[in-house]
Design a protein around this motif. Structure first.
Motif, PDB file in Angstrom:
ATOM      1  N   GLN A 180     -44.913  42.985  69.019  1.00 22.66           N
ATOM      2  CA  GLN A 180     -44.938  41.698  69.567  1.00 22.66           C
ATOM      3  C   GLN A 180     -44.573  42.067  71.313  1.00 22.66           C
ATOM      4  OE1 GLN A 180     -42.170  39.920  66.966  1.00 22.66           O
ATOM      5  NE2 GLN A 180     -43.214  37.872  67.561  1.00 22.66           N
ATOM      6  N   ALA A 181     -43.736  42.721  71.577  1.00 15.71           N
ATOM      7  CA  ALA A 181     -43.402  43.081  72.928  1.00 15.71           C
ATOM      8  C   ALA A 181     -44.423  44.042  73.609  1.00 15.71           C
ATOM      9  CB  ALA A 181     -42.027  43.732  73.065  1.00 15.71           C
ATOM     10  N   ALA A 182     -44.950  44.780  72.808  1.00 15.25           N
ATOM     11  CA  ALA A 182     -46.017  45.592  73.272  1.00 15.25           C
ATOM     12  C   ALA A 182     -47.260  45.075  73.384  1.00 15.25           C
ATOM     13  CB  ALA A 182     -46.299  46.856  72.352  1.00 15.25           C
ATOM     14  N   ALA A 183     -47.825  44.034  72.492  1.00 17.27           N
ATOM     15  CA  ALA A 183     -48.814  43.241  72.497  1.00 17.27           C
ATOM     16  C   ALA A 183     -48.778  42.344  73.951  1.00 17.27           C
ATOM     17  CB  ALA A 183     -48.860  42.610  71.274  1.00 17.27           C
ATOM     18  N   ALA A 184     -47.595  41.973  73.995  1.00 19.22           N
ATOM     19  CA  ALA A 184     -47.579  41.071  75.285  1.00 19.22           C
ATOM     20  C   ALA A 184     -47.944  41.856  76.465  1.00 19.22           C
ATOM     21  CB  ALA A 184     -46.379  40.390  75.332  1.00 19.22           C
ATOM     22  N   LEU A 185     -47.381  43.074  76.551  1.00 15.22           N
ATOM     23  CA  LEU A 185     -47.549  43.749  77.932  1.00 15.22           C
ATOM     24  C   LEU A 185     -48.880  44.582  77.824  1.00 15.22           C
ATOM     25  CD1 LEU A 185     -44.014  45.662  77.686  1.00 15.22           C
ATOM     26  CD2 LEU A 185     -44.923  44.088  79.353  1.00 15.22           C
ATOM     27  N   LEU A 186     -49.950  44.789  76.730  1.00 14.63           N
ATOM     28  CA  LEU A 186     -50.948  45.205  76.811  1.00 14.63           C
ATOM     29  C   LEU A 186     -51.886  44.017  76.904  1.00 14.63           C
ATOM     30  CD1 LEU A 186     -50.714  47.565  73.642  1.00 14.63           C
ATOM     31  CD2 LEU A 186     -51.017  48.188  76.042  1.00 14.63           C
ATOM     32  N   GLY A 187     -51.971  42.754  76.698  1.00 18.92           N
ATOM     33  CA  GLY A 187     -52.787  41.753  76.681  1.00 18.92           C
ATOM     34  C   GLY A 187     -52.867  40.956  75.453  1.00 18.92           C
ATOM     35  N   ALA A 188     -53.957  41.173  74.547  1.00 16.45           N
ATOM     36  CA  ALA A 188     -53.956  40.391  73.396  1.00 16.45           C
ATOM     37  C   ALA A 188     -54.656  41.186  72.345  1.00 16.45           C
ATOM     38  CB  ALA A 188     -54.789  39.006  73.657  1.00 16.45           C
ATOM     39  N   PRO A 189     -53.822  42.333  71.871  1.00 17.02           N
ATOM     40  CA  PRO A 189     -54.646  43.126  70.986  1.00 17.02           C
ATOM     41  C   PRO A 189     -54.450  42.758  69.647  1.00 17.02           C
ATOM     42  CG  PRO A 189     -52.518  44.104  71.631  1.00 17.02           C
ATOM     43  CD  PRO A 189     -52.580  42.827  72.718  1.00 17.02           C
ATOM     44  N   LEU A 190     -53.312  41.871  69.072  1.00 16.88           N
ATOM     45  CA  LEU A 190     -53.274  41.616  67.744  1.00 16.88           C
ATOM     46  C   LEU A 190     -53.987  39.989  67.292  1.00 16.88           C
ATOM     47  CD1 LEU A 190     -49.518  42.496  67.678  1.00 16.88           C
ATOM     48  CD2 LEU A 190     -51.354  44.060  67.539  1.00 16.88           C
TER      49      LEU A 190
END
Ligand code: SAH
Length: 255
Positions: A124-134
């Motif tokens: 979730q932390a990674a997704a937030a930093l990346l944008g909206a991948p999930l």
């Protein structure tokens, strides 16, 4: 809160990815209420001031069952115990070993009381930093074959690739486990284009945070920088890159 009736309590606490701001209020309360805090040294240190005056039981990697047993034993003796994990304790964390220990005892489900305090997991932390991948169906796969045989991991990678899941890879690469990430890439490439976006997030919400967006082809070039504080998010067939962000459309028709 005082533990008047001497009933033990076990909190399974997720500390989030790192920064104190991402530690929930509930996690803080559980730590404050606890007599004893059990967990990896690094995470315990991360919680810093919150732990002043607590009895600390720190552990090293590979001591999970031993520490879970210790925590359960203390809770049976009437103490309030927090077992901490980074991220969420229920995602590749200490909840598994604790339930495993309880499963081996004649635990009545009441004493000690067990309560899980959810935390923000690495994906979730990674997704937030990346944008909206999930944004469509996704799965998490740990590439660590220390506790799970590689044949099982391989089968899950194949199924995820075939099912067009967005994939979050935990434990992607360590000093002693290096080929697994490239093998995962090879399996995904059997079903996905080399241009599929890949987000690589290192030390999310910690000092030294790094966010890189590449694609399945380019993953090979940066593999050497990937380590055990990295989460790798691989897009599905619809994931795209927008101004340094990685996103998966919400709808299935919207390619
Ligand atoms: N319980 C944890 C996961 C523990 S497994 C959680 O819910 O997040 C350890 C793996 O989690 C690491 O190898 C890495 O893949 C990932 N991870 C944990 N913290 C991270 C962070 N701050 N940034 C990036 N990845 C992280």
């Amino acid at each position: 809160m005082a533990n008047d009736n001497k009933q033990g309590k076990l909190y399974l606490v997720g500390l989030g990815p790192g920064e104190a701001e991402y530690l929930t209020g509930a996690a803080m309360s559980a730590l404050q209420e606890s007599d004893v805090v059990v967990g990896f040294r690094a995470y315990i240190e991360q919680a810093g001031d919150l732990l002043a005056g607590k009895e600390l039981v720190s552990m090293e990697l590979g001591q999970e069952i031993e520490r879970a047993s210790k925590a359960v034993e203390l809770a049976y003796a009437g103490r309030v115990v927090s077992v901490v994990s980074s991220g969420d304790a229920g995602i590749y964390g200490m909840s598994g070993p604790v339930f495993q220990v309880l499963n081996g005892l004649d635990w009545d489900g009441i004493n000690p009381q067990v309560e899980t305090v959810p935390g923000i997991s690495a994906m979730q932390a990674a997704a937030a930093l990346l944008g909206a991948p999930l944004m469509q169906d996704f799965c998490a796969i740990s590439l660590s074959d220390l506790l799970t045989p590689w044949t099982a991991i391989e089968q899950r990678l194949k199924a995820a690739a075939q099912g067009d899941f967005v994939v979050a890879l935990y434990n992607p690469r360590s000093r002693t486990r290096q080929w697994q990430l490239m093998e995962a890439r090879r399996i995904l490439l059997e079903h996905r284009s080399g241009k599929t976006p890949v987000g690589v997030v290192k030390d999310a919400f910690r000092p030294g945070q790094q966010v890189t967006i590449t694609d399945l082809e380019g993953l090979e070039e940066i593999a050497e920088d990937i380590n055990m504080v990295t989460t790798v998010v691989i897009g599905n067939s619809t994931t795209y890159v927008l101004q340094g962000h990685m996103a998966t459309p919400r709808g299935y028709r919207d390619k």
